[in-house]
Design an enzyme around this catalytic site. Structure first.
Site, PDB file in Angstrom:
ATOM      1  N   SER A 124     -24.339 -14.279 -16.002  1.00 33.70           N
ATOM      2  CA  SER A 124     -23.173 -13.392 -16.020  1.00 33.70           C
ATOM      3  C   SER A 124     -22.442 -13.509 -17.345  1.00 33.70           C
ATOM      4  O   SER A 124     -22.421 -14.589 -17.963  1.00 33.70           O
ATOM      5  CB  SER A 124     -22.232 -13.795 -14.886  1.00 33.70           C
ATOM      6  OG  SER A 124     -20.967 -13.204 -15.062  1.00 33.70           O
ATOM      7  N   TYR A 148     -17.299 -20.617 -10.623  1.00 31.74           N
ATOM      8  CA  TYR A 148     -18.449 -19.719 -10.461  1.00 31.74           C
ATOM      9  C   TYR A 148     -19.207 -19.601 -11.787  1.00 31.74           C
ATOM     10  O   TYR A 148     -20.428 -19.784 -11.854  1.00 31.74           O
ATOM     11  CB  TYR A 148     -17.983 -18.333  -9.985  1.00 31.74           C
ATOM     12  CG  TYR A 148     -18.951 -17.229 -10.303  1.00 31.74           C
ATOM     13  CD1 TYR A 148     -20.178 -17.155  -9.656  1.00 31.74           C
ATOM     14  CD2 TYR A 148     -18.667 -16.262 -11.271  1.00 31.74           C
ATOM     15  CE1 TYR A 148     -21.089 -16.162  -9.973  1.00 31.74           C
ATOM     16  CE2 TYR A 148     -19.557 -15.268 -11.585  1.00 31.74           C
ATOM     17  CZ  TYR A 148     -20.768 -15.213 -10.940  1.00 31.74           C
ATOM     18  OH  TYR A 148     -21.673 -14.239 -11.256  1.00 31.74           O
ATOM     19  N   LYS A 152     -23.169 -20.848 -13.342  1.00 33.34           N
ATOM     20  CA  LYS A 152     -24.143 -20.057 -14.116  1.00 33.34           C
ATOM     21  C   LYS A 152     -24.484 -20.777 -15.424  1.00 33.34           C
ATOM     22  O   LYS A 152     -25.651 -20.846 -15.833  1.00 33.34           O
ATOM     23  CB  LYS A 152     -23.575 -18.667 -14.417  1.00 33.34           C
ATOM     24  CG  LYS A 152     -23.366 -17.795 -13.181  1.00 33.34           C
ATOM     25  CD  LYS A 152     -24.680 -17.390 -12.540  1.00 33.34           C
ATOM     26  CE  LYS A 152     -24.529 -16.531 -11.322  1.00 33.34           C
ATOM     27  NZ  LYS A 152     -25.772 -16.320 -10.584  1.00 33.34           N
TER      28      LYS A 152
END
Ligand code: UFG
Length: 347
Positions: A124, A148, A152
């Protein structure tokens, strides 16, 4: 060639399944359906006219994952399965570290065990954190601002280390900007749980009357009209980026990260106007406070993906809005309602 698609029932996963099947790949979908609905896969089959294997698997369950690899000949993996809500990850960081990291580690260990070393990873743009350098290139410093994003980032590091240790792996890391839109048919699309966090699902729920008014999170940013600017990319363009990445990882072992975006920044107000145009509805909105953690501007330099993957986004903002609207109109309550109404009409 058989591709294992983890999280294939989700928003980006289901659209990628359609494109994979259309491109002639065989697929196996592994999903635990914790945040998705099997109905999406039924519709993928319907849209493509193709059959494929669906396996209810939790990636943290090593036995289940190993069974998947021992009973199928898998050539490559596209890994979507993960939790993805930024706000929730701030509130429940361990839930994110546990699910996203542990699941990925079991998957990668199993791949190693079964000598499957071709991997496309769903990353992302959030890994870039709060940079001021626009457009963002892949060389930009990494440094996410939320758990979050850090999951990643950590998986990206894990993949780099795996490749250093064993350069026979072939790994494409895809950094998505803001995926929106839906399949042209209106049969599959984004189906958020509860109140949507993201702009497009919220906008379309206001347009259809499920929500009263859109709150624009701040209009005092240093941008063209004061509202936040993002790089919105049609989910079918994004799905096709995975097909191109898959072609590339088959050629020669390597590891590289690619931005998947359009390279064009669109403001919240521009998006509201485009959605009004596409839907023929007036969108009531008010200006609220800035949302904590939001950056003013974020858009990609997609040149590397164009040069090395021969991929480029082709779909316009109006197409993104029209396709979102068609999906919303045909599925006002997402996938759930249809299931309920089927049950109801069968009763
Ligand atoms: N916005 C509003 N009102 C809303 C929702 C959003 O004004 O109700 C604004 C935001 O402030 C922002 C823009 O619309 O300016 C886009 O917001 P989104 O929530 O749709 O998307 P983000 O850019 O915040 O985040 C998305 C994904 C993340 C991912 C990130 C990558 O949701 O998972 O892009 O950069 F990490």
């Amino acid at each position: 060639m058989t591709i294992l698609v983890t999280g294939g029932a989700g928003y980006i996963g289901s659209h990628t399944c359609v494109e994979l099947l259309a491109a002639g790949y065989d697929i196996i979908v592994a999903d635990n359906f914790s945040n998705s609905n099997p109905e999406s896969l039924k519709r993928v089959a319907e849209l493509t006219g193709k059959l494929f294997t669906i396996s209810k698997v939790d990636l943290q369950n090593r036995q289940q994952v190993e069974k998947l690899f021992s009973s199928n000949k898998i050539d490559a993996v596209i890994h979507f399965a993960a939790y993805k809500a930024v706000g929730e990850s701030v509130e429940f960081p361990l839930k994110y570290y546990q699910n996203n990291l542990a699941g990925t580690m079991v998957l990668l260990e199993t791949m190693e065990k079964f000598h499957v070393k071709k991997f496309v990873f769903s990353s992302s743009a959030t890994v870039y954190g709060a940079t001021n350098h626009m457009p963002i290139t892949e060389d930009e410093q990494i440094g996410s601002t939320n758990p979050y994003g850090r999951t990643k980032e950590m998986i990206e590091d894990m993949l780099q280390d795996i490749y250093q240790a064993d350069p026979s792996w072939s790994i494409a890391i895809l950094r998505y900007f803001n995926p929106v839109g839906a399949h042209k048919s209106g049969r599959i699309g984004e189906d958020p749980n509860g109140i949507p966090n993201n702009l497009l699902p919220y906008l379309s729920q206001v347009a259809i009357g499920r929500r009263d008014v859109l709150t624009i999170h701040g209009n005092d940013y240093q941008t063209k009209d004061g509202t936040g600017v993002r790089d919105y990319i049609h989910v079918v363009d994004l799905a096709n980026g995975h097909i191109k990445a898959l072609e590339k990882i088959q050629k020669t072992p390597f590891i590289s990260a690619y931005n998947l975006g359009t390279g064009v920044g669109i403001s919240v107000l521009e998006m509201v106007r485009a959605f009004e145009q596409a839907s023929g509805k007036t969108i009531p909105f008010h200006i609220g406070n800035r949302r904590p953690g939001d950056v003013a501007i974020c858009y990609a330099d997609p040149a590397k993906a164009r040069a090395e993957l021969e991929w480029t986004a082709t779909k316009s903002i109006s197409e993104m809005c029209e396709d979102t609207w068609r999906w919303q109109l045909q599925n006002p309550e997402g996938y759930i309602t249809e299931k309920v109404s089927i049950e109801a009409s069968g009763a």
